[in-house]
Design an enzyme around this catalytic site. Sequence first.
Site, PDB file in Angstrom:
ATOM      1  N   GLY A  56      40.270  34.313  46.276  1.00 42.37           N
ATOM      2  CA  GLY A  56      40.232  33.786  44.092  1.00 42.37           C
ATOM      3  C   GLY A  56      39.297  33.234  43.845  1.00 42.37           C
ATOM      4  O   GLY A  56      37.699  33.375  44.117  1.00 42.37           O
ATOM      5  N   HIS A  57      38.856  33.436  41.932  1.00 36.90           N
ATOM      6  CA  HIS A  57      37.438  32.783  41.907  1.00 36.90           C
ATOM      7  C   HIS A  57      36.691  31.525  42.199  1.00 36.90           C
ATOM      8  O   HIS A  57      37.509  31.040  42.809  1.00 36.90           O
ATOM      9  CB  HIS A  57      38.076  32.721  40.481  1.00 36.90           C
ATOM     10  CG  HIS A  57      38.890  31.662  39.945  1.00 36.90           C
ATOM     11  ND1 HIS A  57      38.856  29.781  40.120  1.00 36.90           N
ATOM     12  CD2 HIS A  57      39.832  32.304  39.989  1.00 36.90           C
ATOM     13  CE1 HIS A  57      39.482  29.745  39.721  1.00 36.90           C
ATOM     14  NE2 HIS A  57      40.730  30.494  39.703  1.00 36.90           N
ATOM     15  N   GLU A  58      35.345  31.445  42.424  1.00 39.84           N
ATOM     16  CA  GLU A  58      35.409  30.433  42.581  1.00 39.84           C
ATOM     17  C   GLU A  58      35.509  29.829  44.203  1.00 39.84           C
ATOM     18  O   GLU A  58      35.723  28.449  44.933  1.00 39.84           O
ATOM     19  CB  GLU A  58      35.153  29.263  42.030  1.00 39.84           C
ATOM     20  CG  GLU A  58      33.858  29.521  40.973  1.00 39.84           C
ATOM     21  CD  GLU A  58      34.970  28.659  39.305  1.00 39.84           C
ATOM     22  OE1 GLU A  58      34.427  28.009  38.794  1.00 39.84           O
ATOM     23  OE2 GLU A  58      36.070  29.475  38.520  1.00 39.84           O
ATOM     24  N   THR A  59      35.186  30.584  44.492  1.00 35.42           N
ATOM     25  CA  THR A  59      35.809  30.089  46.280  1.00 35.42           C
ATOM     26  C   THR A  59      34.640  30.050  47.369  1.00 35.42           C
ATOM     27  O   THR A  59      33.808  31.243  46.977  1.00 35.42           O
ATOM     28  CB  THR A  59      37.104  31.064  46.453  1.00 35.42           C
ATOM     29  OG1 THR A  59      38.165  30.646  46.343  1.00 35.42           O
ATOM     30  CG2 THR A  59      37.213  31.317  48.342  1.00 35.42           C
ATOM     31  N   ASN A 117      38.769  28.673  43.779  1.00 34.63           N
ATOM     32  CA  ASN A 117      37.994  26.983  44.432  1.00 34.63           C
ATOM     33  C   ASN A 117      38.686  26.118  45.527  1.00 34.63           C
ATOM     34  O   ASN A 117      38.431  25.113  45.161  1.00 34.63           O
ATOM     35  CB  ASN A 117      38.439  26.218  42.769  1.00 34.63           C
ATOM     36  CG  ASN A 117      37.755  26.243  41.824  1.00 34.63           C
ATOM     37  OD1 ASN A 117      36.733  25.732  41.595  1.00 34.63           O
ATOM     38  ND2 ASN A 117      38.501  26.095  40.422  1.00 34.63           N
TER      39      ASN A 117
END
Length: 215
Positions: free
Chosen positions: A139-142, A159
Amino acid sequence: MTTPPKDLIIIGFSGFGKEIYWLASRLGVTVRGFLDDNPDASEKSFGSASVLGGVMQWKDYKDCDFVIAIGSPRIRRKVFDKMSAVGTPTFATLIDPAAVVMADHVSVGPGSVICAGSICTVEVDIGAHVIINLNCTVGHETRIGDFATIAPMVAISGNVSIGACVEVGTGATIRQGLTVNSGAMIGMGSVLTKNVADNTVVFGSPARPIKTIAE
Ligand SMILES: CC(C)(COP(=O)(O)OP(=O)(O)OC[C@H]1O[C@@H](n2cnc3c(N)ncnc32)[C@H](O)[C@@H]1OP(=O)(O)O)[C@@H](O)C(=O)NCCC(=O)NCCS
């Protein structure tokens, strides 16, 4: 004019090494051969590529790119260190055509592999020599650190921070915002609800620490 991809040498004549051969074929990359120190592997072949020698023979193939197809993060890092101690091999980044990874949104370091069916969304940062196996979601911003291994069917929420040399077992799920510190191991099928300390093995639902791993 685009530069044609260099031929590939796969380090490790394992089952995963053969899966990398398959991935390379799907990308239209020629596999020149395998290098493996295991005497049982010598003179074996898969597809049109055979085992050409031990790992340190990489120096005979400087015109090729390399990928280290060894699932264990610690062993992969050791092999990288051994190769790099005597030169500067160039490592390929292999992303299966059936993975969803957009260059505008995801950075992927050298030597990393993303297998078929995996999806990385936005602002994802994947280090060097990372393996993301089949059918994972990221997922996002990982952020995924160097030499991490993500086994098939892992779901990583947004995250999340995964440290260097972390191993995440098949089918584990990781809650958003968590940190898995370097060298940790998440057992297959785990449901991770808390941060994990470095070099710690956890498993279960919810995942609990069971032991530590020596560096
Ligand atoms: C968590 C793990 C590292 C533990 O390995 P280990 O320290 O060698 O532990 P063992 O296999 O000896 O198992 C110890 C106990 O934990 C249980 N156990 C092991 N892994 C478990 C898991 N993921 N979830 C729940 N229980 C688990 C075993 O059944 C055993 O139970 P018992 O004491 O009642 O007999 C390992 O089982 C694991 O999950 N590895 C990931 C495998 C994987 O995903 N491979 C990907 C290949 S692509």
